[in-house]
Design a protein around this motif. Structure first.
Motif, PDB file in Angstrom:
ATOM      1  N   LEU A  64       0.834  -1.203   0.000  1.00 33.48           N
ATOM      2  CA  LEU A  64       0.000   0.000   0.000  1.00 33.48           C
ATOM      3  C   LEU A  64       0.870   1.256   0.000  1.00 33.48           C
ATOM      4  O   LEU A  64       0.621   2.203  -0.744  1.00 33.48           O
ATOM      5  N   THR A 117      -7.427   1.737  -4.184  1.00 35.33           N
ATOM      6  CA  THR A 117      -7.099   1.052  -2.938  1.00 35.33           C
ATOM      7  C   THR A 117      -8.145  -0.003  -2.581  1.00 35.33           C
ATOM      8  O   THR A 117      -7.824  -1.028  -1.980  1.00 35.33           O
ATOM      9  N   LEU A 121      -7.341  -3.908  -1.424  1.00 34.09           N
ATOM     10  CA  LEU A 121      -7.651  -4.399  -0.086  1.00 34.09           C
ATOM     11  C   LEU A 121      -8.535  -5.650  -0.139  1.00 34.09           C
ATOM     12  O   LEU A 121      -8.385  -6.561   0.684  1.00 34.09           O
ATOM     13  N   LEU A 145      -2.290   7.079   4.702  1.00 32.84           N
ATOM     14  CA  LEU A 145      -1.822   6.605   3.411  1.00 32.84           C
ATOM     15  C   LEU A 145      -2.131   7.611   2.307  1.00 32.84           C
ATOM     16  O   LEU A 145      -1.266   7.927   1.471  1.00 32.84           O
TER      17      LEU A 145
END
Length: 258
Positions: A64, A117, A121, A145
């Motif tokens: 990430l 993202t 995930l 992030l």
């Protein structure tokens, strides 16, 4: 301020349309982290002392952050494209805020990153990664992030505006692939030589990776590490603040006279 917000929103839309017209690039940037997760998790993970699922839980936060650090590359390349293809000169003739153009680029990149993202995930959950901490801590990790991605994009925009050509920006952007390798994103740094471990622990990627692992509950903060890793949330916020405070004003100033 209202003019900046309006102009920034318009230029945010311009950047999103630009990405829509280049779907191949969007697909590549969104699928690459998933590909790396599967490759590192199942190929490299089998060669490490950690059990497979444990390593993949260790790896997901690192990937990430490595993806967020790619804001350097995308920001650099897009800014260099605009400068060397005359787009920046055309925009400078319009009655828009000078800060709105780089701000719109950074904001559009943030939107695309946030959207990308989610599937990453989901794949992480499929391969065994779990959020072991609280929901509030996990939300804080995602916010941290995105802040790091925003900061890296500003640094990339500045470097792109300073580049001599698109090719130079592309080559320098590709070199940023080395940054996650010199960190704790993919492997623990305990076994590194002392000087190399110190270098890795002062890498902003290491601080943010440690913060995400701690907030997600995937791994505790290591003891005896350098200050940014020993205090990862504070260290990450400091790195983000420094990047934005230094790079954003310089990028706006450079754009105004590009």
């Amino acid at each position: 301020m209202s003019a900046l917000a309006y102009d920034g929103t318009v230029l945010l839309g311009r950047q999103l349309r630009r990405l829509r017209n280049n779907p191949g690039l969007v697909i590549l940037t969104q699928t690459m982290p998933v590909t790396m997760l599967l490759f590192f998790g199942y190929v490299f993970g089998s060669a490490l002392a950690m059990p497979g699922e444990q390593y993949r839980s260790f790896l997901v936060p690192g990937l990430l952050v490595a993806t967020a650090a790619n804001g350097l590359m995308t920001g650099m390349f897009q800014a260099a494209q605009d400068v060397h293809r005359g787009v920046t000169d055309r925009l400078r003739t319009l009655p828009v805020s000078r800060a709105a153009v780089p701000l719109g680029q950074a904001a559009a990149d943030l939107v695309v990153t946030a959207a990308g993202t989610v599937p990453f995930l989901l794949v992480g959950l499929l391969v065994g990664w779990r959020v072991e901490g609280s929901a509030a801590a996990a939300a804080g990790a995602l916010g941290l992030l995105l802040l790091f991605r925003f900061a890296c994009t500003w640094a990339g925009i500045l470097l792109g505006l300073l580049s001599r050509s698109e090719e130079a920006a592309g080559q320098l952007g590709s070199a940023t692939f080395m940054l996650p390798l010199l960190s704790n994103a993919y492997i623990p740094v305990d076994g590194m030589p002392g000087w190399l471990r110190a270098l890795a622990e002062w890498n902003p990627i290491s601080a943010l990776t440690t913060a995400l692992r701690d907030l997600f509950g995937n791994a505790p903060v290591p003891s005896g590490a350098a200050w940014p890793v020993a205090h990862p949330v504070a260290g990450s916020l400091v790195w983000c603040a420094v990047l934005i405070a230094v790079c954003a004003p310089l990028a706006v100033r450079r754009y105004a006279r590009a």
